[in-house]
Structures are given as structure tokens and as C-alpha cells.
Enzyme design. Structure first.
Site, mmCIF file in Angstrom:
data_model
loop_
_atom_site.group_PDB
_atom_site.id
_atom_site.type_symbol
_atom_site.label_atom_id
_atom_site.label_comp_id
_atom_site.label_asym_id
_atom_site.label_seq_id
_atom_site.Cartn_x
_atom_site.Cartn_y
_atom_site.Cartn_z
ATOM 1 N N PRO A 46 -64.321 -33.307 27.853
ATOM 2 C CA PRO A 46 -65.332 -32.289 28.150
ATOM 3 C C PRO A 46 -65.886 -31.595 26.909
ATOM 4 O O PRO A 46 -65.328 -31.683 25.807
ATOM 5 C CB PRO A 46 -64.569 -31.275 29.022
ATOM 6 C CG PRO A 46 -63.357 -31.996 29.507
ATOM 7 C CD PRO A 46 -63.003 -32.973 28.432
ATOM 8 N N GLU A 47 -66.953 -30.870 27.130
ATOM 9 C CA GLU A 47 -67.497 -29.963 26.131
ATOM 10 C C GLU A 47 -66.431 -28.951 25.717
ATOM 11 O O GLU A 47 -65.679 -28.438 26.543
ATOM 12 C CB GLU A 47 -68.709 -29.225 26.725
ATOM 13 C CG GLU A 47 -69.353 -28.224 25.803
ATOM 14 C CD GLU A 47 -70.545 -27.512 26.430
ATOM 15 O OE1 GLU A 47 -71.297 -26.866 25.675
ATOM 16 O OE2 GLU A 47 -70.737 -27.602 27.666
ATOM 17 N N ALA A 48 -66.344 -28.706 24.410
ATOM 18 C CA ALA A 48 -65.510 -27.622 23.859
ATOM 19 C C ALA A 48 -64.026 -27.774 24.193
ATOM 20 O O ALA A 48 -63.317 -26.770 24.303
ATOM 21 C CB ALA A 48 -66.015 -26.264 24.353
ATOM 22 N N LYS A 138 -74.685 -29.259 19.086
ATOM 23 C CA LYS A 138 -75.586 -28.799 20.140
ATOM 24 C C LYS A 138 -76.807 -28.117 19.523
ATOM 25 O O LYS A 138 -76.688 -27.183 18.740
ATOM 26 C CB LYS A 138 -74.832 -27.839 21.060
ATOM 27 C CG LYS A 138 -75.482 -27.568 22.400
ATOM 28 C CD LYS A 138 -74.531 -26.755 23.279
ATOM 29 C CE LYS A 138 -75.012 -26.648 24.706
ATOM 30 N NZ LYS A 138 -74.039 -25.926 25.560
#
Length: 315
Positions: A46-48, A138
Site C-alpha cells: 500500500p501507499e505509505a 507523489k
């Protein structure tokens, strides 16, 4: 040009150990090993994931106000971020090399220049030998993310080559930027990764749209998070008081190039989704639609993408 006709993917839906880099790396290494044991050749996080998406935390801010307790939590968050290179990246690389798989990892990255005060939401692409093949920062942090993350530039619109075709993508709401998607399609992405923090139903429509528009497989990974997963000694822990126990329900999914679900969405639990992708579907899907081929109109529309790194001081 790809040399394989299929690839087994593993999509991780799990929480990081928020603001604890060492334990988050430990968990990432365990999950990489688990996915590899199930035959995954491409593993998406996942993101982060390293070391956390601080959902619902305001870091002591309001318009015109920054409170001391918020700075304290911010410092803790900064210290749990990842430098490239670092000993934590080395540990991750070793686990990936043992797994012999491509890995896409969402991290919070410390800046590599200047004061190193800025953090970025970043996707890192690893090869099966554990080597870093590229990263993407991002471009536009969303809403309150703008408080805690900086903006990437066009130099990290990364797409990597693999035996399974080109792998690349955008993070979360970057995928609502039509021109950014167009750049990814033009780079020839056939496996499009969308690490995210968006657990809403509308995100699923976005995944299906990208698959249909790009005629590519779409791999979306998101954290599953509850309040119990947060450290209780945060200076601003009271920010969570009015939040539900389940802070992020998940929604990881694997979509084929015609917008159909292969696996997922997975909700209300941690887990790993697996699927064997038939890569011949990519060409077959582009028979009637190819956004950068016979459906493009370069005589009418053109897009200029600046991929030069940007610095505020030049010597």
C-alpha cells in the site's frame, strides 16, 4: 518487450506499524516472504507502508496555528520515514532478493538534499535481486496531506521494464489527474499499480476506468487500519476520539484490462490477494481501443511532459 505470458501477483492489504520504522520493515519482510511462498512474482504494497499513513491526525494544526504537541508528533513521524539508501532499505532488499520477486513498496521518504526536512509520499520499485529500479514521488498530495508531504516533480514518472511488460503507475488521487494518466499510458504501462489510501466505493470505479482506458491490468493496494493500531502515547492522540474503530476498511483489488475484477475488493481485514495474470489479454483488449495508438489524435491533442528534476538553487 515482455518474455513471459503470465505472472502471479500478490497484493498486500495490511497496516504498517505506525511511526515505527524498524517494526514496519520487519512486517514488510514477513509479508514479502509469505507472498513469495505462495508463488508471487510481483508483490505490491500500500501507499505509505513504511512507516504509516497517519489517517485522522491533524498534527496540532488549524489555519494560522501550529501547536507544540503537533510538532512533537511530526518529529516522530519524520524519524519513522525512510532514507534512500539506508540500513532499512538494505534489510528490505535482502528480503526481496530471497523472495526473488519484483516488489512495489509505498514509503514515506525523507528528502535527499538540503535540510532534509521535507517528506514525500513515494513508491519504490525493486527488482528480484533486491535492487532499486526506480521510484515515484507523489506529484500532488491531497487535502491535509499537503501539510505533511512535499510535491514530487516530473523526474520520477517512473516505469520499469520486466519480463511481464512495463510496470508503473500513480499514487492515490494522482490517478484523478488525466494528464498524468496519459503520460503513464504513453510510457507503455501494461501492469498499472495504484497504491492508495482511498477506501470509498468511488475508488473502485476509478480502478475499472483506468483498466478500460489504459487497457492494462490494474493492481490497487491499500492499508487496513483500526484505532487499536495507533500508538497511544501520541501527543495528539485525542484527534482519534470521535473516529470509528475501523479507520480504513481496505479495498485492495486486481482488475483485468477490460475493467473486470479478477480478485477483490477485500474489505474489513488484513490479507494478501493472489492472481495469475494472463498477459496475452493486454493485446487482445487493445483490439478495439488503444489510447496511445489508433484512438490517439496527435493532430488535435499533444501533451508536453517535463521530466527534468527541479531544484530551487543551482550552482
Amino acid at each position: 518487450m515482455r518474455s513471459a505470458s503470465s505472472v502471479r501477483v500478490g497484493v498486500v492489504q495490511a497496516s504498517s506499524v505506525l511511526m515505527d520504522l524498524e517494526q514496519s520493515v520487519d512486517k514488510a519482510c514477513r509479508l514479502i516472504g509469505e507472498a513469495a511462498q505462495s508463488g508471487a512474482q510481483l508483490i505490491v504494497f500500500p501507499e505509505a507502508f513504511l512507516s504509516g499513513y497517519p489517517r485522522a491526525l491533524a498534527f496540532g494544526t488549524a489555519v494560522g496555528i501550529r501547536r507544540p504537541e503537533g510538532r512533537k508528533d511530526w518529529g516522530r513521524y519524520w524519524r519513522s520515514a525512510v532514507s534512500i539508501p539506508s540500513s532499512q532499505m538494505d534489510r528490505l532488499s535482502a528480503a526481496i532478493s530471497q523472495a526473488n520477486a519484483y516488489v512495489v513498496m509505498g514509503i514515506i521518504e525523507r528528502a535527499d538534499h538540503g535540510s532534509q526536512g521535507t517528506l514525500y509520499g513515494t513508491t519504490v520499485y525493486f527488482g528480484p535481486g533486491g535492487e532499486v529500479l526506480g521510484k515515484h514521488r507523489k506529484l500532488k498530495p491531497t487535502a491535509s496531506e499537503r501539510l505533511i508531504w512535499g510535491e514530487g516533480d516530473g523526474s520520477t514518472l517512473t516505469v520499469i521494464d520486466s519480463p511481464y511488460g512495463k510496470i508503473g503507475g500513480l499514487i492515490c488521487w494522482e490517478n484523478y489527474m488525466p494528464l498524468a494518466r496519459a503520460a503513464m499510458y504513453e510510457k507503455g504501462v501494461s501492469i498499472y499499480v495504484t497504491p492508495t489510501a482511498d477506501a470509498r466505493d468511488t475508488w473502485q470505479a476509478t480502478l475499472q476506468h483506468i483498466a478500460c482506458e489504459g487497457r492494462c491490468f490494474v493492481i490497487s493496494s491499500i492499508q487496513y487500519m483500526t484505532k487499536e493500531m495507533y500508538p497511544t502515547d501520541l501527543a495528539c492522540y485525542q484527534d482519534l476520539e470521535d473516529e470509528p474503530m475501523e479507520l480504513c476498511r481496505g479495498g485492495s483489488a486486481i482488475i483485468d484490462p477490460l475493467g473486470r475484477y479478477i480478485e477483490g475488493p477485500l474489505y474489513h481485514e488484513e490479507g494478501i490477494l493472489y492472481a495469475d495474470l494472463d498477459l496475452t489479454q493486454i493485446e487482445e483488449s487493445r483490439f478495439d481501443f488503444d489510447s496511445t495508438g489508433h484512438y490517439a489524435r496527435p493532430d488535435v491533442f499533444t501533451l508536453l511532459v517535463d521530466e527534468q528534476p527541479k531544484k530551487s538553487v543551482k550552482f
